[in-house]
Design an enzyme around this catalytic site. Structure first.
Site, PDB file in Angstrom:
ATOM      1  N   ASN A  45      -8.653  -7.725   1.911  1.00 37.69           N
ATOM      2  CA  ASN A  45      -8.833  -6.745   3.180  1.00 37.69           C
ATOM      3  C   ASN A  45      -8.603  -7.521   4.616  1.00 37.69           C
ATOM      4  O   ASN A  45      -9.761  -8.501   4.882  1.00 37.69           O
ATOM      5  CB  ASN A  45     -10.118  -6.304   3.133  1.00 37.69           C
ATOM      6  CG  ASN A  45     -10.612  -5.053   3.975  1.00 37.69           C
ATOM      7  OD1 ASN A  45      -9.854  -4.929   5.096  1.00 37.69           O
ATOM      8  ND2 ASN A  45     -11.729  -4.533   4.009  1.00 37.69           N
ATOM      9  N   LYS A  71     -11.199 -11.004   4.184  1.00 37.89           N
ATOM     10  CA  LYS A  71     -12.280 -10.253   3.005  1.00 37.89           C
ATOM     11  C   LYS A  71     -11.540 -10.229   1.485  1.00 37.89           C
ATOM     12  O   LYS A  71     -10.584  -9.631   1.743  1.00 37.89           O
ATOM     13  CB  LYS A  71     -12.897  -9.202   3.246  1.00 37.89           C
ATOM     14  CG  LYS A  71     -14.076  -8.841   2.536  1.00 37.89           C
ATOM     15  CD  LYS A  71     -14.904  -7.515   2.758  1.00 37.89           C
ATOM     16  CE  LYS A  71     -16.033  -7.288   1.951  1.00 37.89           C
ATOM     17  NZ  LYS A  71     -16.363  -5.959   2.191  1.00 37.89           N
ATOM     18  N   ARG A  77      -5.317  -3.633   1.123  1.00 38.39           N
ATOM     19  CA  ARG A  77      -5.766  -2.579   1.914  1.00 38.39           C
ATOM     20  C   ARG A  77      -5.071  -2.544   3.469  1.00 38.39           C
ATOM     21  O   ARG A  77      -5.161  -3.301   4.153  1.00 38.39           O
ATOM     22  CB  ARG A  77      -7.410  -2.605   2.299  1.00 38.39           C
ATOM     23  CG  ARG A  77      -7.923  -1.465   2.932  1.00 38.39           C
ATOM     24  CD  ARG A  77      -9.308  -1.766   3.844  1.00 38.39           C
ATOM     25  NE  ARG A  77      -9.709  -0.649   4.326  1.00 38.39           N
ATOM     26  CZ  ARG A  77     -10.260  -0.726   5.715  1.00 38.39           C
ATOM     27  NH1 ARG A  77     -10.265  -1.705   6.275  1.00 38.39           N
ATOM     28  NH2 ARG A  77     -10.477   0.418   6.305  1.00 38.39           N
ATOM     29  N   HIS A  94     -11.173   6.314   5.310  1.00 44.59           N
ATOM     30  CA  HIS A  94     -12.021   6.093   4.219  1.00 44.59           C
ATOM     31  C   HIS A  94     -11.465   6.789   2.927  1.00 44.59           C
ATOM     32  O   HIS A  94     -12.353   7.108   2.115  1.00 44.59           O
ATOM     33  CB  HIS A  94     -13.437   6.806   4.791  1.00 44.59           C
ATOM     34  CG  HIS A  94     -14.239   6.085   5.755  1.00 44.59           C
ATOM     35  ND1 HIS A  94     -14.920   6.843   6.683  1.00 44.59           N
ATOM     36  CD2 HIS A  94     -14.305   4.819   6.299  1.00 44.59           C
ATOM     37  CE1 HIS A  94     -15.354   6.117   7.582  1.00 44.59           C
ATOM     38  NE2 HIS A  94     -15.034   4.878   7.412  1.00 44.59           N
ATOM     39  N   HIS A 148     -19.497   9.880   3.875  1.00 41.28           N
ATOM     40  CA  HIS A 148     -19.203   8.218   3.999  1.00 41.28           C
ATOM     41  C   HIS A 148     -20.001   7.896   5.589  1.00 41.28           C
ATOM     42  O   HIS A 148     -19.267   7.990   6.383  1.00 41.28           O
ATOM     43  CB  HIS A 148     -17.743   7.783   3.851  1.00 41.28           C
ATOM     44  CG  HIS A 148     -17.981   6.365   4.254  1.00 41.28           C
ATOM     45  ND1 HIS A 148     -17.436   5.642   3.046  1.00 41.28           N
ATOM     46  CD2 HIS A 148     -17.746   5.549   5.242  1.00 41.28           C
ATOM     47  CE1 HIS A 148     -17.357   4.347   3.443  1.00 41.28           C
ATOM     48  NE2 HIS A 148     -17.543   4.382   4.795  1.00 41.28           N
ATOM     49  N   ASN A 181     -21.411   2.151   9.620  1.00 40.12           N
ATOM     50  CA  ASN A 181     -20.884   2.307  11.037  1.00 40.12           C
ATOM     51  C   ASN A 181     -20.008   3.165  11.667  1.00 40.12           C
ATOM     52  O   ASN A 181     -20.084   3.942  12.843  1.00 40.12           O
ATOM     53  CB  ASN A 181     -20.919   0.780  11.611  1.00 40.12           C
ATOM     54  CG  ASN A 181     -20.810   0.734  13.313  1.00 40.12           C
ATOM     55  OD1 ASN A 181     -21.989   1.026  13.812  1.00 40.12           O
ATOM     56  ND2 ASN A 181     -19.730   0.177  13.746  1.00 40.12           N
ATOM     57  N   ARG A 192     -18.934   5.070  18.090  1.00 41.60           N
ATOM     58  CA  ARG A 192     -17.898   5.948  18.321  1.00 41.60           C
ATOM     59  C   ARG A 192     -18.657   7.406  18.802  1.00 41.60           C
ATOM     60  O   ARG A 192     -19.594   7.881  18.005  1.00 41.60           O
ATOM     61  CB  ARG A 192     -16.849   6.171  17.206  1.00 41.60           C
ATOM     62  CG  ARG A 192     -16.165   4.975  16.930  1.00 41.60           C
ATOM     63  CD  ARG A 192     -15.101   5.157  15.956  1.00 41.60           C
ATOM     64  NE  ARG A 192     -14.577   3.920  15.492  1.00 41.60           N
ATOM     65  CZ  ARG A 192     -14.345   3.591  14.126  1.00 41.60           C
ATOM     66  NH1 ARG A 192     -14.555   4.224  13.141  1.00 41.60           N
ATOM     67  NH2 ARG A 192     -13.683   2.467  13.786  1.00 41.60           N
ATOM     68  N   VAL A 204     -25.470   3.735   5.408  1.00 39.66           N
ATOM     69  CA  VAL A 204     -26.469   4.573   5.710  1.00 39.66           C
ATOM     70  C   VAL A 204     -27.010   5.567   4.708  1.00 39.66           C
ATOM     71  O   VAL A 204     -27.868   5.956   4.557  1.00 39.66           O
ATOM     72  CB  VAL A 204     -26.076   5.234   7.191  1.00 39.66           C
ATOM     73  CG1 VAL A 204     -27.195   6.413   7.493  1.00 39.66           C
ATOM     74  CG2 VAL A 204     -26.170   4.258   8.127  1.00 39.66           C
ATOM     75  N   GLU A 252     -26.283   5.523   1.646  1.00 38.62           N
ATOM     76  CA  GLU A 252     -26.799   4.756   0.285  1.00 38.62           C
ATOM     77  C   GLU A 252     -28.298   4.442   0.386  1.00 38.62           C
ATOM     78  O   GLU A 252     -28.947   4.671  -0.378  1.00 38.62           O
ATOM     79  CB  GLU A 252     -26.124   3.541   0.115  1.00 38.62           C
ATOM     80  CG  GLU A 252     -24.683   3.968  -0.645  1.00 38.62           C
ATOM     81  CD  GLU A 252     -23.898   2.893  -0.991  1.00 38.62           C
ATOM     82  OE1 GLU A 252     -24.299   1.646  -1.090  1.00 38.62           O
ATOM     83  OE2 GLU A 252     -22.549   2.785  -0.838  1.00 38.62           O
ATOM     84  N   ASN A 253     -28.646   3.931   1.830  1.00 35.19           N
ATOM     85  CA  ASN A 253     -29.861   3.486   2.008  1.00 35.19           C
ATOM     86  C   ASN A 253     -31.166   4.173   2.935  1.00 35.19           C
ATOM     87  O   ASN A 253     -32.218   3.798   2.882  1.00 35.19           O
ATOM     88  CB  ASN A 253     -29.598   2.116   2.630  1.00 35.19           C
ATOM     89  CG  ASN A 253     -28.938   1.042   1.689  1.00 35.19           C
ATOM     90  OD1 ASN A 253     -29.346   1.152   0.720  1.00 35.19           O
ATOM     91  ND2 ASN A 253     -28.111   0.669   2.164  1.00 35.19           N
ATOM     92  N   GLU A 294     -15.250   0.168  -2.644  1.00 36.28           N
ATOM     93  CA  GLU A 294     -13.600   0.099  -2.311  1.00 36.28           C
ATOM     94  C   GLU A 294     -12.947  -0.834  -2.928  1.00 36.28           C
ATOM     95  O   GLU A 294     -11.737  -0.912  -3.225  1.00 36.28           O
ATOM     96  CB  GLU A 294     -13.563   0.131  -0.596  1.00 36.28           C
ATOM     97  CG  GLU A 294     -14.321   1.142  -0.098  1.00 36.28           C
ATOM     98  CD  GLU A 294     -14.219   1.356   1.380  1.00 36.28           C
ATOM     99  OE1 GLU A 294     -13.180   1.614   2.116  1.00 36.28           O
ATOM    100  OE2 GLU A 294     -15.096   0.510   1.951  1.00 36.28           O
TER     101      GLU A 294
END
Length: 375
Positions: free
Chosen positions: A8, A15, A67, A156, A185, A188, A218, A308, A310-311, A361
Site C-alpha cells: 500500500n 505500508k 492497492r 473503500h 466504514h 477518518n 472532509r 470508529v 469497530e471501537n 484490507e
C-alpha cells in the site's frame, strides 16, 4: 499459491504485509515513511522497497498485491499487471492525483525487483462497479459527464467487500443473493454502502472520496453551490477550496478536533461544539441507513467497521437508536464489550442484526490477488 506480499504505497510511504492467504498468518509487516524527504535516508520508492525486502523473513513470495485507489471504468476487478495495465493506471492519475501516481511508483519498483512472480492491482473502486446506473450517474449534462468521466465511483471497496463476505458467513447466508446489508466504514475517511447479495448497489462516496458522510476532516455532502459562492463572493481559490473541504471540514471544522474518542469525552463533559459535531455526524449516518433501507427494500443487517465503527460504542448506539421500525436495535452489554472478533451487538431474535466486523484490507487484497493470478 499461499504467500502474498501486499503493498500500500503513498507519496512518501510504503505500508506492507506478507501473509499466508490460506490461514491469514502474517509473516511480516511494517511501514517505511518519509520516502524522498530531506534527511530520511530513503531516496525513492525503489530504495524503500529494497529496505522492506531486507527486513522480511525468509518466506517465499508467490505473488504481489498492489492497492490502487482508482480503477476508473476500465478496471472492475483485480487485474494482473503488465506494461499495458501500467500505462492505463497512469492514464487514470487525473481521477486520483494524490493516490494513483505513488501506487504506480510502487508497482514499477516492485516489478523491477520481484520479476518472477505475478503482480496484481487491486482497486478500491472495483467493488462498486456494480452500482445501479440510477445511483451511478449525476444529473448534469450527459455529454459533459461522458467526456470528463464524471460519475459516482465509490471507494473503500476492499474493506466493504471483505466485511460483507464475513457478515454473510456470520449470518449463515453466504450464498444468499437477497441478503441486504448496510455497511458503514467509519474511520477518518468514512463511507456507507448498500450491498445486495454481496454486490454493491449504492455507496455514499462519489467521483471523489469527498462526498457522503461527515468525516474526520472532509465535509461530506454539501450544497454544490457553496464552493461557487465562496469563490465568487469571498475570493476563495481552487486550492483554498480544496484545502477547506478536504482538510479543514468534517468533525475538525465543526469541533476543532477530529479524534472520535476526544469528541465523545468532550461532549460528555459539556462541550457544546463537540456535542453539535456528534449530532451532525450521527444525523448523516442515520440519513444513509434510512436511504439504503429504501433502496434495498429492507435491511437484514447493519455492519460497522474501521476504526470508529469497530471501537466507538457511542456512535453505534446513537446511529441505531430509534430504528426499531427497521428491525434494528442494540444490546447495551454486547455493544459495550471489547473484542477483535466479528460479533453481534443486537439482541438475540432481532428482525435485523447489528454487527461489528473488524476489517482486514490486506487479507482481502491478498485473496483477490490470488484469484486474479489464478484465472
Amino acid at each position: 499459491m499461499r504467500n502474498v506480499f501486499v503493498l500500500n504505497v503513498g507519496s512518501s510511504s510504503i505500508k506492507y504485509q506478507l501473509l499466508d492467504v490460506e490461514d491469514g498468518t502474517v509473516h511480516g509487516e511494517g511501514v517505511v515513511e518519509r520516502i524522498g524527504l530531506k534527511g530520511s535516508g530513503v531516496a525513492d520508492h525503489a530504495r524503500a522497497l529494497e529496505v522492506v525486502l531486507e527486513e522480511l523473513p525468509d518466506v517465499p513470495i508467490d505473488a504481489v498485491g498492489h492497492r490502487i485507489v482508482h480503477g476508473g471504468t476500465r478496471f472492475v476487478q483485480a487485474t494482473v499487471i503488465d506494461d499495458a495495465v501500467e500505462r492505463e493506471i497512469e492514464a487514470l492519475a487525473d481521477l486520483a492525483p494524490l493516490h494513483n501516481p505513488p501506487g504506480l511508483a510502487g508497482i514499477r519498483a516492485a516489478r523491477a525487483v520481484l520479476t518472477d512472480v505475478p503482480h496484481v492491482a487491486v482497486f478500491d473502486t472495483a467493488f462498486h462497479a456494480t452500482i445501479s446506473p440510477a445511483a451511478r450517474d449525476y444529473a448534469i449534462d450527459a455529454e459533459v459527464a461522458a467526456r470528463t468521466r464524471i460519475r459516482r465511483f465509490g471507494f473503500h471497496g476492499t474493506s466493504i467487500g471483505y466485511v460483507s463476505r464475513i457478515a454473510a458467513q456470520l449470518l449463515g447466508r453466504e450464498r444468499d443473493p437477497e441478503l441486504r446489508l448496510v455497511v458503514l466504514h467509519l474511520g477518518n475517511g468514512a463511507s456507507a454502502a448498500a450491498v445486495l447479495g454481496g454486490r454493491s448497489l449504492d455507496t455514499s462516496m462519489g467521483m471523489t472520496p469527498l462526498e457522503g458522510l461527515v468525516m474526520g476532516t472532509r465535509s461530506g455532502d454539501i450544497d454544490p453551490a457553496i464552493p461557487l459562492y465562496l469563490a465568487r463572493e469571498h475570493g476563495y481559490t481552487f486550492a483554498e477550496l480544496d484545502e477547506l473541504l478536504n482538510k479543514k471540514s468534517g468533525l475538525l471544522g465543526l469541533a476543532g478536533r477530529s479524534d472520535m474518542r476526544e469528541l465523545v469525552n468532550a461532549a460528555n463533559a459539556g462541550n457544546e461544539r463537540a456535542t453539535h459535531a456528534l449530532d451532525v455526524y450521527v444525523h448523516r449516518l442515520r440519513h444513509y441507513i434510512g436511504a439504503y433501507a429504501a433502496e434495498l427494500g429492507g435491511i437484514d443487517a447493519v455492519v460497522f467497521t474501521a476504526g470508529v465503527g469497530e471501537n466507538s460504542s457511542y456512535v453505534r448506539r446513537r446511529a441505531i437508536a430509534g430504528l426499531e421500525f427497521l428491525g434494528l436495535s442494540i444490546d447495551s452489554e454486547r455493544n459495550n464489550a471489547s473484542s477483535r472478533e466479528p460479533r453481534y451487538t443486537s439482541p438475540d431474535g432481532s428482525p435485523a442484526a447489528v454487527l461489528v466486523i473488524p476489517t482486514n484490507e490486506e487479507l482481502e487484497i491478498a485473496r483477490e490477488t490470488r484469484e486474479a493470478a489464478s484465472r
